[in-house]
Enzyme design. Structure first.
Site, PDB file in Angstrom:
ATOM      1  N   HIS A  67      17.859 -42.071  56.965  1.00 35.11           N
ATOM      2  CA  HIS A  67      16.593 -42.032  57.686  1.00 35.11           C
ATOM      3  C   HIS A  67      16.572 -43.095  58.784  1.00 35.11           C
ATOM      4  O   HIS A  67      16.249 -42.814  59.946  1.00 35.11           O
ATOM      5  CB  HIS A  67      15.439 -42.265  56.695  1.00 35.11           C
ATOM      6  N   GLU A  68      16.939 -44.320  58.427  1.00 37.67           N
ATOM      7  CA  GLU A  68      16.927 -45.410  59.407  1.00 37.67           C
ATOM      8  C   GLU A  68      18.006 -45.221  60.464  1.00 37.67           C
ATOM      9  O   GLU A  68      17.812 -45.572  61.636  1.00 37.67           O
ATOM     10  CB  GLU A  68      17.079 -46.764  58.703  1.00 37.67           C
ATOM     11  N   HIS A  71      16.687 -43.033  63.227  1.00 37.44           N
ATOM     12  CA  HIS A  71      15.936 -43.829  64.201  1.00 37.44           C
ATOM     13  C   HIS A  71      16.900 -44.554  65.140  1.00 37.44           C
ATOM     14  O   HIS A  71      16.722 -44.554  66.360  1.00 37.44           O
ATOM     15  CB  HIS A  71      15.061 -44.878  63.497  1.00 37.44           C
TER      16      HIS A  71
END
Length: 155
Positions: A67-68, A71
């Site tokens: 998820h990170e 980003h």
């Protein structure tokens, strides 16, 4: 797991799932409370909550790392890196990252600690905070209120 092991794991996931290198730092941040991880825009570093690894294991941590990294890679390439952006949603689904992480703390409802009891009609009012009984009267009969502290239940 140490920060160096975490850094290595993030670099492995980045090259395996995104086919791009992770060139910045990844580390555990014990001050994170409500989130599994955080991508810092200014430094491009990734901070992860160590409690998620301790409570839920490597599989949960890998989902947060993906998820990170979504980003990270979208921000580096100049595409939509925010949760609401279509680029982010598509890439997150493609790599199999977690959209939401599990809750670390169990939800604890604050129990009622005080009871106001009317002298006239025995109406009970349960309160979480202490009240000044000189300022208030019973809502039913306008009688005098008495404050009692409830005993805590030990589990």
């Amino acid at each position: 797991m140490t920060d160096t092991e975490l850094q290595k794991r993030v670099e492995e996931i980045s090259s395996a799932f995104f086919n791009r290198p992770f060139l910045h730092k990844a580390y555990f941040n014990v001050r994170l409370r409500t989130t599994g991880g955080r991508y810092v825009l200014r430094t491009h570093n990734i901070e992860l909550n160590p409690k998620h690894y301790e409570m839920f294991g490597m599989e949960e941590l890998d989902g947060i790392i993906k998820h990170e990294l979504c980003h990270y890679h979208l921000h580096i390439t100049g595409r939509g890196y925010k949760h609401r952006d279509a680029d982010f949603k598509v890439l997150l689904g493609k790599v199999g990252g977690s959209r939401y992480c599990q809750s670390v703390k169990p939800v604890v409802k604050k129990q009622n600690q005080y009871a106001l009891v009317c002298h006239s009609c025995d109406m009970r009012y349960l309160r979480k905070r202490r009240m000044d009984t000189k300022k208030y009267v019973c809502g039913r009969c306008r009688g005098k209120l008495v404050l009692y502290q409830l005993e805590e239940e030990n589990e």
